[in-house]
Design an enzyme around this catalytic site. Sequence first.
Site, PDB file in Angstrom:
ATOM      1  N   TYR A 169     -14.128  25.586   7.236  1.00 39.22           N
ATOM      2  CA  TYR A 169     -12.740  26.008   7.433  1.00 39.22           C
ATOM      3  C   TYR A 169     -12.217  26.738   6.194  1.00 39.22           C
ATOM      4  O   TYR A 169     -12.284  26.230   5.081  1.00 39.22           O
ATOM      5  CB  TYR A 169     -11.889  24.770   7.708  1.00 39.22           C
TER       6      TYR A 169
ATOM      7  N   SER B  26     -18.826  21.107   9.147  1.00 26.84           N
ATOM      8  CA  SER B  26     -17.379  20.990   9.311  1.00 26.84           C
ATOM      9  C   SER B  26     -16.900  21.957  10.405  1.00 26.84           C
ATOM     10  O   SER B  26     -17.310  21.829  11.554  1.00 26.84           O
ATOM     11  CB  SER B  26     -16.680  21.232   7.970  1.00 26.84           C
ATOM     12  N   GLN B  27     -16.040  22.933  10.085  1.00 25.96           N
ATOM     13  CA  GLN B  27     -15.684  23.914  11.116  1.00 25.96           C
ATOM     14  C   GLN B  27     -16.945  24.553  11.677  1.00 25.96           C
ATOM     15  O   GLN B  27     -17.070  24.767  12.883  1.00 25.96           O
ATOM     16  CB  GLN B  27     -14.780  24.999  10.536  1.00 25.96           C
TER      17      GLN B  27
ATOM     18  N   ASP C  43     -15.957   9.643   6.196  1.00 20.25           N
ATOM     19  CA  ASP C  43     -15.348  10.971   6.273  1.00 20.25           C
ATOM     20  C   ASP C  43     -13.878  10.858   6.666  1.00 20.25           C
ATOM     21  O   ASP C  43     -13.555  10.544   7.812  1.00 20.25           O
ATOM     22  CB  ASP C  43     -16.106  11.824   7.291  1.00 20.25           C
TER      23      ASP C  43
ATOM     24  N   HIS D  88     -16.849  13.584   3.606  1.00 21.21           N
ATOM     25  CA  HIS D  88     -16.983  15.016   3.889  1.00 21.21           C
ATOM     26  C   HIS D  88     -17.618  15.673   2.675  1.00 21.21           C
ATOM     27  O   HIS D  88     -17.011  16.474   1.963  1.00 21.21           O
ATOM     28  CB  HIS D  88     -15.603  15.590   4.189  1.00 21.21           C
TER      29      HIS D  88
END
Length: 321
Positions: A93, A184-185, A274, A303
């Site tokens: 992201y 992630s994203q 996370d 994360h």
Amino acid sequence: MPLAFDLPFEALQTYQGTNPRPDDFDEYWAKALAELAGVDAEVELVPAEFTVPFARTEHLYFTGTGGARVHAKVVRPLTTDGPAPAVLMFHGYGGESPKWTDLLGYAARGFTIAALDVREQVGYVDNLPRGSAFNLKHHVVDGLDAGPEHLLYRHVFLDTRRLFDIVSDFEEVDPDRVATTGWSQGGGLSLVAAALAPQVKLAATVFPFLCDYQRAWEMSLEKAPYDEITTWFKKRDPQHLREREVFTRLGYVDVQHLAARIQGRVEMFVGLEDKTCPPSTQFAAYNRITAPKNLHIYPDFGHDDLPGAMDRIYTLIGEGL
């Protein structure tokens, strides 16, 4: 495996998500894919300044829905023994596509690799008028006020399908041997690409974002990026009179509701500490996948850089294609 802030591990394994699924979800995505098919991709490949002796390095530009010109880095081996595998890579992201040198491992293996720059987040800039404007915040709720067809992530999700179509059409690529990957994203988009292009053979996803928005909001972690939803309520609906409507609308771009469409194998890496993409939101998507799948659990990690994960993914993709 105790979790101090999320569901117990046993509950995670059966958790089915919180964010509502819109009643016309399937029709929404059928319409979206039909719209994409009606947009001329206007594919352009431009040689990159960075070069290596064993592969072609190129900038790929294409037109997506909404008329946006989208960029990806492409590395293609100079020679292959017939059509060979390809990998689609997606970034985190607010980030950008990896450095050229980070893509060479797959090309050295004889694979084509294409790394997307997510529209409006892109850090990539060139000196040509290709629409390089970017915004680093509020992509989750971008377009929410205008209606489901205007959600930014609707366009981004469709960009992943367009990238699959373009790369699969390369002469040196076997369209039945394509993998997706990202963190992630990028992890969320790797699942989206596999859902919107069910031909994808393998998706290797690391702590996927864009899953189960309402659950992430209800946990009140006040941590980016899901804190954007709280900010939206403060600015647009401070008494939460539209709460059900808001989360139903976000449901159109919730990865968990697309997950059942995936037909290829899924390898998911999850850190149980996370607090950016809480484990329950990730399991909401994982538990809806009916295709072959495997979990890689890191109990003490959040994360973070998950030790060995990158190498493991490289091996899984190499052996799986």
